[in-house]
Design an enzyme around this catalytic site. Structure first.
Site, mmCIF file in Angstrom:
data_model
loop_
_atom_site.group_PDB
_atom_site.id
_atom_site.type_symbol
_atom_site.label_atom_id
_atom_site.label_comp_id
_atom_site.label_asym_id
_atom_site.label_seq_id
_atom_site.Cartn_x
_atom_site.Cartn_y
_atom_site.Cartn_z
ATOM 1 N N ARG A 60 1.126 -1.281 -0.188
ATOM 2 C CA ARG A 60 -0.157 0.505 -0.182
ATOM 3 C C ARG A 60 0.880 1.205 0.068
ATOM 4 O O ARG A 60 0.926 1.978 -0.527
ATOM 5 C CB ARG A 60 -1.064 -0.017 1.520
ATOM 6 C CG ARG A 60 -1.103 1.514 1.862
ATOM 7 C CD ARG A 60 -2.825 1.562 2.008
ATOM 8 N NE ARG A 60 -2.661 1.059 3.519
ATOM 9 C CZ ARG A 60 -2.222 0.953 4.524
ATOM 10 N NH1 ARG A 60 -2.251 2.217 4.884
ATOM 11 N NH2 ARG A 60 -1.618 0.359 5.435
ATOM 12 N N TYR A 113 -10.817 18.966 -15.278
ATOM 13 C CA TYR A 113 -11.641 17.971 -15.779
ATOM 14 C C TYR A 113 -12.646 18.181 -14.807
ATOM 15 O O TYR A 113 -12.758 18.479 -14.088
ATOM 16 C CB TYR A 113 -10.443 17.001 -15.319
ATOM 17 C CG TYR A 113 -11.141 15.495 -15.722
ATOM 18 C CD1 TYR A 113 -11.056 15.057 -16.508
ATOM 19 C CD2 TYR A 113 -11.431 14.708 -14.108
ATOM 20 C CE1 TYR A 113 -11.578 13.893 -17.148
ATOM 21 C CE2 TYR A 113 -11.735 13.616 -14.586
ATOM 22 C CZ TYR A 113 -11.953 13.382 -16.117
ATOM 23 O OH TYR A 113 -12.567 12.128 -15.595
ATOM 24 N N ASP A 185 -2.049 20.244 -14.093
ATOM 25 C CA ASP A 185 -2.406 19.061 -14.954
ATOM 26 C C ASP A 185 -1.964 18.905 -15.799
ATOM 27 O O ASP A 185 -1.941 19.345 -17.280
ATOM 28 C CB ASP A 185 -4.147 18.688 -15.010
ATOM 29 C CG ASP A 185 -4.496 17.393 -15.127
ATOM 30 O OD1 ASP A 185 -3.721 16.543 -15.996
ATOM 31 O OD2 ASP A 185 -5.709 17.005 -14.953
ATOM 32 N N LYS A 210 -4.095 8.428 -19.412
ATOM 33 C CA LYS A 210 -5.087 8.760 -20.566
ATOM 34 C C LYS A 210 -3.363 8.369 -22.057
ATOM 35 O O LYS A 210 -2.971 7.435 -22.389
ATOM 36 C CB LYS A 210 -4.888 10.345 -20.492
ATOM 37 C CG LYS A 210 -6.249 10.575 -19.731
ATOM 38 C CD LYS A 210 -7.518 10.112 -20.114
ATOM 39 C CE LYS A 210 -8.368 9.712 -19.097
ATOM 40 N NZ LYS A 210 -8.305 11.214 -18.265
HETATM 41 C C1 LIG Z 1 -9.355 11.463 -17.118
HETATM 42 C C2 LIG Z 1 -8.787 12.587 -16.424
HETATM 43 C C3 LIG Z 1 -8.659 13.098 -14.914
HETATM 44 C C4 LIG Z 1 -8.681 11.765 -14.322
HETATM 45 O O1 LIG Z 1 -8.116 11.228 -14.038
HETATM 46 P P1 LIG Z 1 -8.677 9.161 -13.582
HETATM 47 O O2 LIG Z 1 -7.686 8.536 -14.363
HETATM 48 O O3 LIG Z 1 -9.368 8.891 -15.107
HETATM 49 O O4 LIG Z 1 -9.636 9.485 -12.902
HETATM 50 C C5 LIG Z 1 -7.806 14.496 -14.537
HETATM 51 N N1 LIG Z 1 -7.658 14.879 -15.404
HETATM 52 C C6 LIG Z 1 -7.512 14.762 -16.477
HETATM 53 C C7 LIG Z 1 -7.035 16.627 -17.594
HETATM 54 C C8 LIG Z 1 -8.073 13.692 -17.183
HETATM 55 O O5 LIG Z 1 -8.656 13.892 -18.982
#
Ligand SMILES: *Cc1c(COP(=O)(O)O)cnc(C)c1O
Length: 395
Positions: A60, A113, A185, A210
């Protein structure tokens, strides 16, 4: 390190983070499924548990496969430290809850997001944390809100779904003037196209689900920054338990070996597709930071090495009905709520990123009903353009 000795991003994508865990001549990092790690030497066990010696205690907290993944991202972002979580939202919430307490203030933008936006509008206010969400491209407004004082400045660039771009160096400076921690981000850009830490941010984070993984088969999140900040996020995540699974870490690690090749292809294709769509009579408008018509093209040119694989466009017939007729005609695109994969993925914000909003709310956010988000895959550009052409002919 000089440019001569520091490997470039492609070489790092392939090699970085791996050597420590290559066992008995293996050329690939193993998936270490073990929950715990045993020590016959009590003193060594204690040193590892106290963080005085490298090693693992319990998965963990840390795990070899997960650590190799974190190291690869850390080196690509040029950071001192990195930690991960089970999902992008896991790392975003860990970062926000680590640094925000009741009475604090956070400044961000309206186009974050969807899940991040929910934290800002639903969860943080419940803890008496003040949230100021600014117009994403109004730098003067963001600076004014930051100047009122804030603990965290949270940015995302390019954004979802209209790929707006904010000047990260300019805003990082504004954040630091009031002592805020600046978080970016970087999911849409990836470390191949943009390194926010080099632009002045304190923390850069990704939904590894992604582009980093790139194959739409594993969820994950990762954040990079200074040792001091990352240790605090690690501690929060370790106790809250949103740990990245070793199998997912392995899939992400393997996916990342081709990151630079995928991004190169996606950058090239997306620009050509954006140009094709912009000149098409059935298209009302195209949003892509690489187009000169994009409102933030100059900023994008200044801070990005490539403009990414994400674009969006509006059909001339501005209705969800037109989208309904158009999408099924695309042969080489999954209609799905995801992005950043090797396959092209399409979807209207109405069913993907902004599904929680009403049509009126989307309108207010500048998201037209006929907007289509297009995540360019790695297929041959000519095939993608031909596919769009035949699909448009039918609407
Ligand atoms: C998909 C996404 C997230 C969240 O990610 P998850 O892996 O689905 O929790 C955060 N920021 C952006 C820009 C995203 O495209």
């Amino acid at each position: 390190m000089s440019n001569i000795t520091r490997p470039q991003l492609g070489t790092l994508s392939v090699w970085a983070g791996e050597d420590e865990y290559l066992l008995q001549g293996a050329t690939q990092v193993p998936v270490v499924h073990s929950v715990s790690f045993g020590y016959s030497d009590m003193d060594q066990w204690l040193r590892v548990a106290l963080g005085q010696e490298a090693g693992h205690i319990y998965s963990r907290n840390t795990n070899p496969t997960v650590h190799a993944f974190e190291e690869k991202v850390r080196l690509l972002e040029g950071a001192a430290a990195a930690t991960s979580a089970a999902t992008g939202m896991g790392i975003i919430s860990s970062a926000l809850y680590t640094f925000l307490s009741p009475g604090d203030r956070v400044v961000s933008v309206k186009d974050t997001y969807g899940g991040t936006n929910k934290i800002f509008t639903e969860f943080l206010p419940r803890l008496q944390i003040e949230v100021a969400l600014c117009d994403t491209t109004d730098h003067a407004e963001i600076e004014a809100e930051v100047a009122k004082g804030c603990n965290v400045l949270y940015l995302e660039s390019p954004t979802n779904p209209t790929v707006k771009v904010t000047d990260l160096a300019r805003l990082a400076k504004a954040g630091h003037a009031v002592g805020a921690i600046v978080i970016v981000d970087n999911t849409f850009a990836t470390p191949i196209n943009q390194n926010p830490l080099q632009l002045g941010a304190d923390l850069v984070l990704h939904s590894a689900t992604k582009y980093l993984g790139g194959h739409a088969d594993a969820l994950g999140g990762v954040v990079c920054g200074s040792k001091e900040l990352i240790e605090q996020i690690y501690h929060y995540r370790e106790i809250n338990g949103a740990t990245l699974h070793p199998m997912a870490a392995y899939l992400l690690l393997r996916g990342m070996k081709t990151l630079h090749l995928r991004i190169k292809q996606q950058n090239e294709s997306a620009l050509k597709i954006a140009q094709f769509l912009e000149s098409h009579p059935k298209i009302e408008r195209v949003f892509y930071p690489g187009l000169e018509s994009h409102q933030n093209h100059d900023i994008a040119k200044k801070q990005m090495r490539g403009f990414g694989g994400m674009l969006s466009f509006m059909l001339r017939e501005n209705s969800l009905d037109a989208v309904r007729r158009f999408l099924p005609r695309l042969r080489y695109a999954h209609a799905a709520a995801n992005l950043g994969a090797v396959e092209t993925i399409v979807g209207p914000p109405a069913t993907t990123s902004h599904v929680e909003c009403t049509a009126e709310e989307r309108q207010a956010m500048g998201i037209p009903e006929s907007l289509i988000r297009y995540s360019t895959g790695i297929e041959d550009t000519e095939d993608l353009i031909a596919d769009l052409e035949q699909a448009l002919a039918g609407v």
